[in-house]
Write a protein that holds these residues in place. Structure first.
Motif, PDB file in Angstrom:
ATOM      1  N   VAL A 183      -7.842 -33.556  12.361  1.00 34.28           N
ATOM      2  CA  VAL A 183      -8.966 -33.839  13.264  1.00 34.28           C
ATOM      3  C   VAL A 183      -8.472 -33.900  14.703  1.00 34.28           C
ATOM      4  CG1 VAL A 183     -10.750 -35.529  13.874  1.00 34.28           C
ATOM      5  CG2 VAL A 183     -10.246 -35.053  11.465  1.00 34.28           C
ATOM      6  N   VAL A 184      -7.333 -34.561  14.915  1.00 35.75           N
ATOM      7  CA  VAL A 184      -6.746 -34.655  16.249  1.00 35.75           C
ATOM      8  C   VAL A 184      -6.361 -33.264  16.753  1.00 35.75           C
ATOM      9  CG1 VAL A 184      -4.792 -35.529  17.588  1.00 35.75           C
ATOM     10  CG2 VAL A 184      -5.924 -37.013  15.914  1.00 35.75           C
ATOM     11  N   THR A 185      -5.709 -32.482  15.925  1.00 31.33           N
ATOM     12  CA  THR A 185      -5.277 -31.135  16.318  1.00 31.33           C
ATOM     13  C   THR A 185      -6.461 -30.268  16.716  1.00 31.33           C
ATOM     14  OG1 THR A 185      -3.327 -31.229  14.882  1.00 31.33           O
ATOM     15  CG2 THR A 185      -4.099 -29.052  15.532  1.00 31.33           C
ATOM     16  N   ARG A 186      -7.518 -30.327  15.930  1.00 36.17           N
ATOM     17  CA  ARG A 186      -8.706 -29.520  16.219  1.00 36.17           C
ATOM     18  C   ARG A 186      -9.310 -29.901  17.569  1.00 36.17           C
ATOM     19  NH1 ARG A 186     -10.621 -29.836  11.546  1.00 36.17           N
ATOM     20  NH2 ARG A 186     -11.974 -31.656  11.794  1.00 36.17           N
ATOM     21  N   MET A 187      -9.406 -31.202  17.853  1.00 39.56           N
ATOM     22  CA  MET A 187     -10.008 -31.639  19.117  1.00 39.56           C
ATOM     23  C   MET A 187      -9.089 -31.339  20.302  1.00 39.56           C
ATOM     24  SD  MET A 187     -12.765 -32.764  20.378  1.00 39.56           S
ATOM     25  CE  MET A 187     -13.598 -33.385  18.886  1.00 39.56           C
ATOM     26  N   LEU A 188      -7.787 -31.494  20.123  1.00 37.26           N
ATOM     27  CA  LEU A 188      -6.858 -31.174  21.203  1.00 37.26           C
ATOM     28  C   LEU A 188      -6.901 -29.677  21.535  1.00 37.26           C
ATOM     29  CD1 LEU A 188      -3.740 -33.365  20.334  1.00 37.26           C
ATOM     30  CD2 LEU A 188      -5.232 -33.610  22.316  1.00 37.26           C
TER      31      LEU A 188
END
Length: 219
Positions: A184-189
Motif C-alpha cells: 500500500v505504501v509503495t503504491r501511494m509513493l
C-alpha cells in the motif's frame, strides 16, 4: 544534567524522597534497535529520556505494527511501567529508534512514591492523559483521513524531525509506522512520484515538493 532537571515534580518532594529517588534511578544508554519493553508482561520501570528517540507501538495478531507515539529528549515513558497501572490492559512495545540515554526508575519504587506524593500522582495522571490524547488523535487519523493524507503527513513530519528532505527509510518501515501493508505504501509513493512530489531510490525517498505534501497533509 542530573535527573532532578528532567522531573517537574522533583523540587516538590521532601529532601529524603529526592535523595531516595536519585539513588533508585539507574542511568542507561542503549544502541539503536534495542527492544526496551515488550508488552504488559514486561515491567521495566519509568523511563526518563536524557537524549535519543524511542518508539512506542502495537502489533496485531498477524504481526502488523502501528506507531502510537514517539518519545524524545526530556520526555518520560510511563507505559514501560504498566504493571503499576492496574487499569492498563493493552500491550505496548517500546524500542530505541536512535541511540538513547535515559534514567530508569523501578516501577515498584515509583508506585510507592506516587502513593505518598500528591505532586507525583498529579503529574502521572497528566502524563497518562497526554499519552491517551496522542493515541486518540491517531485513531481519528485512521478513521477520518485518507491514506494519501496520512502518508503525506508522515513524510512531512519525518522530514522536520530529521531536518532533511532526503529520508533514508524503507517502504516496509513506513508501513510499520502507519499500520498498513508495504504494498500500500509503495503504491501511494509511486503515485506521489508520478505527481512530482517525491523521488524514489533504493532505501530512500527524496521530498521534491514539500509545499504540496503539506497541503495534502492539511498541516
Amino acid at each position: 544534567m542530573e535527573l532532578c532537571h528532567y522531573l517537574p515534580f522533583f523540587q516538590a518532594l521532601p529532601p529524603a524522597e529526592q535523595s531516595a529517588l536519585s539513588h533508585a534511578a539507574v542511568r542507561r544508554r542503549v544502541p539503536q534497535g534495542t527492544l526496551l519493553h515488550n508488552g504488559s508482561a514486561d515491567c521495566l520501570g519509568l523511563l526518563v529520556i536524557e537524549l535519543g528517540q524511542l518508539r512506542a507501538y502495537m502489533t496485531s495478531d498477524e504481526g502488523r505494527e502501528i506507531t502510537l507515539y514517539r518519545l524524545f529528549d526530556r520526555d518520560i515513558c510511563l507505559f514501560s511501567a504498566s504493571c503499576m497501572l492496574s487499569s492498563i490492559q493493552f500491550d505496548i512495545i517500546i524500542c530505541a529508534e536512535k541511540e538513547t540515554a535515559f534514567w530508569m526508575i523501578p516501577a515498584d519504587f515509583y508506585k510507592r512514591l506516587m502513593e505518598r506524593s500528591v505532586a507525583v500522582s498529579n503529574y502521572t495522571n497528566q502524563l497518562m492523559a497526554s499519552r491517551f490524547t496522542e493515541v486518540m488523535w491517531l485513531v481519528e487519523q485512521i478513521l477520518w483521513k485518507s491514506f494519501d493524507q496520512r502518508l503525506a503527513r508522515f513524510l512531512v513530519e519525518e522530514s522536520a524531525l530529521e531536518q532533511t528532505s532526503l529520508l533514508i527509510m524503507t517502504h516496509e518501515k513506513i508501513a510499520a509506522h502507519l499500520g498498513t501493508a508495504r504494498e500500500v505504501v509503495t503504491r501511494m509513493l509511486k503515485y506521489f512520484q508520478s505527481e512530482g512530489m517525491v523521488r524514489l531510490t533504493r532505501g530512500a525517498i527524496e521530498l521534491l515538493d514539500l509545499k504540496r505534501l503539506e497541503i495534502l497533509a492539511q498541516i
